[in-house]
Design a protein around this motif. Structure first.
Motif, short mmCIF file in Angstrom:
data_model
loop_
_atom_site.label_atom_id
_atom_site.label_comp_id
_atom_site.label_asym_id
_atom_site.label_seq_id
_atom_site.Cartn_x
_atom_site.Cartn_y
_atom_site.Cartn_z
N ALA A 206 0.78 -1.18 -0.16
CA ALA A 206 -0.06 0.04 -0.03
C ALA A 206 0.78 1.11 -0.02
N ALA B 5 10.43 -0.61 1.90
CA ALA B 5 9.28 -0.31 2.77
C ALA B 5 8.20 -1.01 2.41
N GLY B 6 8.14 -2.49 3.04
CA GLY B 6 7.21 -3.31 2.44
C GLY B 6 7.37 -4.08 1.27
N HIS C 248 10.41 -3.46 9.63
CA HIS C 248 9.82 -4.77 10.00
C HIS C 248 8.86 -4.81 11.08
N LYS D 4 2.15 0.16 12.46
CA LYS D 4 2.50 1.01 11.34
C LYS D 4 2.67 2.41 11.69
N GLU E 1 6.17 2.60 12.77
CA GLU E 1 7.01 2.51 11.60
C GLU E 1 6.83 4.03 10.81
C1 GRF Z 1 4.89 -2.61 7.12
O1 GRF Z 1 4.26 -3.21 8.16
C2 GRF Z 1 6.48 -3.31 7.01
O2 GRF Z 1 6.79 -3.45 8.25
C3 GRF Z 1 6.21 -4.52 6.25
O3 GRF Z 1 5.37 -4.34 5.33
C4 GRF Z 1 4.47 -3.34 5.76
C5 GRF Z 1 4.29 -2.49 4.50
O4 GRF Z 1 3.02 -1.44 4.75
N1 GRF Z 1 7.50 -4.81 5.91
P1 GRF Z 1 2.92 -0.17 3.84
O5 GRF Z 1 2.94 -0.65 2.49
O6 GRF Z 1 4.01 0.69 3.95
O7 GRF Z 1 1.70 0.33 4.50
#
Ligand code: GRF
Length: 202
Positions: free
Chosen positions: A18, A90-91, A110, A172, A175
């Motif tokens: 996303a 980033a994901g 992570h 998140k 994050e």
């Molecule tokens: C995050 O929770 C990250 O830690 C994991 O994947 C997710 C990505 O989320 N590696 P987004 O696409 O940034 O919303």
């Protein structure tokens, strides 16, 4: 003194999903610039998010390549073209070879307190295990998955009524602070890797 702009680090972001972490990076000045966003999925909404901010966005869709080697070669070319100082996962939901991750300093975010719950299902695994505290980790990437030197971690309490979705949403939110903070430290040359430890320089 060198003007900050000429020293600005070039950041390339790889993602699959996303892109909420990408959004958090684009909202901060970082002391560097996100110069290219690369997704392993055609049509990822995050690519539009990048383009709306005038950041080049490219898909290198795994399904268009016969095997992992051919896909990773194409990905490497697209990243190399952007001449990054740092690559940020980033994901990004695919495993990269040791050769790829050692080519540029690479950071990953992570959704657990590593080394607990590595892998693609960290939030579900933490809930299933019944831990009371989990969290978010930013680390340098090495060949072994989710095992590199840790830059930053922050805990998130697990609530008794949490689902994967509610817990992941709170992780998140952490994050979205931790990743830009870590990239900012990198862009200001304030991260020094010392074996397994990352020292934050004053
Ligand atoms: C995050 O929770 C990250 O830690 C994991 O994947 C997710 C990505 O989320 N590696 P987004 O696409 O940034 O919303």
């Amino acid at each position: 003194m060198t003007p900050a702009s000429s020293a600005a680090k070039r950041v390339v972001v790889l993602l699959s999903g996303a892109g909420s972490n990408l959004q958090a990076l684009l909202e901060r000045s970082l002391g560097g610039q996100v110069v290219r966003v690369v997704s392993d999925q055609l049509g990822a909404g995050a690519l539009d998010l990048a383009r709306a901010r005038n950041v080049e966005a490219v898909a290198v869709d795994r399904r268009e390549f016969a095997d992992r080697q051919a896909w990773e070669k194409a990905l490497r070319e697209v990243v190399t073209e952007a001449a990054p100082d740092v690559v940020v996962l980033a994901g990004f939901m695919r495993i990269l070879s040791g050769a790829f991750v050692s080519r540029w300093p690479t950071l990953n975010v992570h959704p657990s307190l590593l080394p607990a719950f590595p892998g693609a299902h960290a939030v579900a695994d933490a809930l299933r295990h019944g831990v009371k505290v989990t969290g978010a980790t930013v680390h340098f990437v090495v060949e072994q998955v989710d095992a590199g030197p840790i830059v930053a971690q922050e805990s998130v309490a697990v609530r008794s009524n949490d689902t994967i979705e509610t817990l992941h949403a709170r992780i998140k939110a952490v994050e979205h602070r931790l990743l830009p903070d870590s990239v900012t430290l990198f862009c200001h040359d304030r991260l020094a890797i010392d074996g397994r430890r990352v020292r934050i320089l004053p």
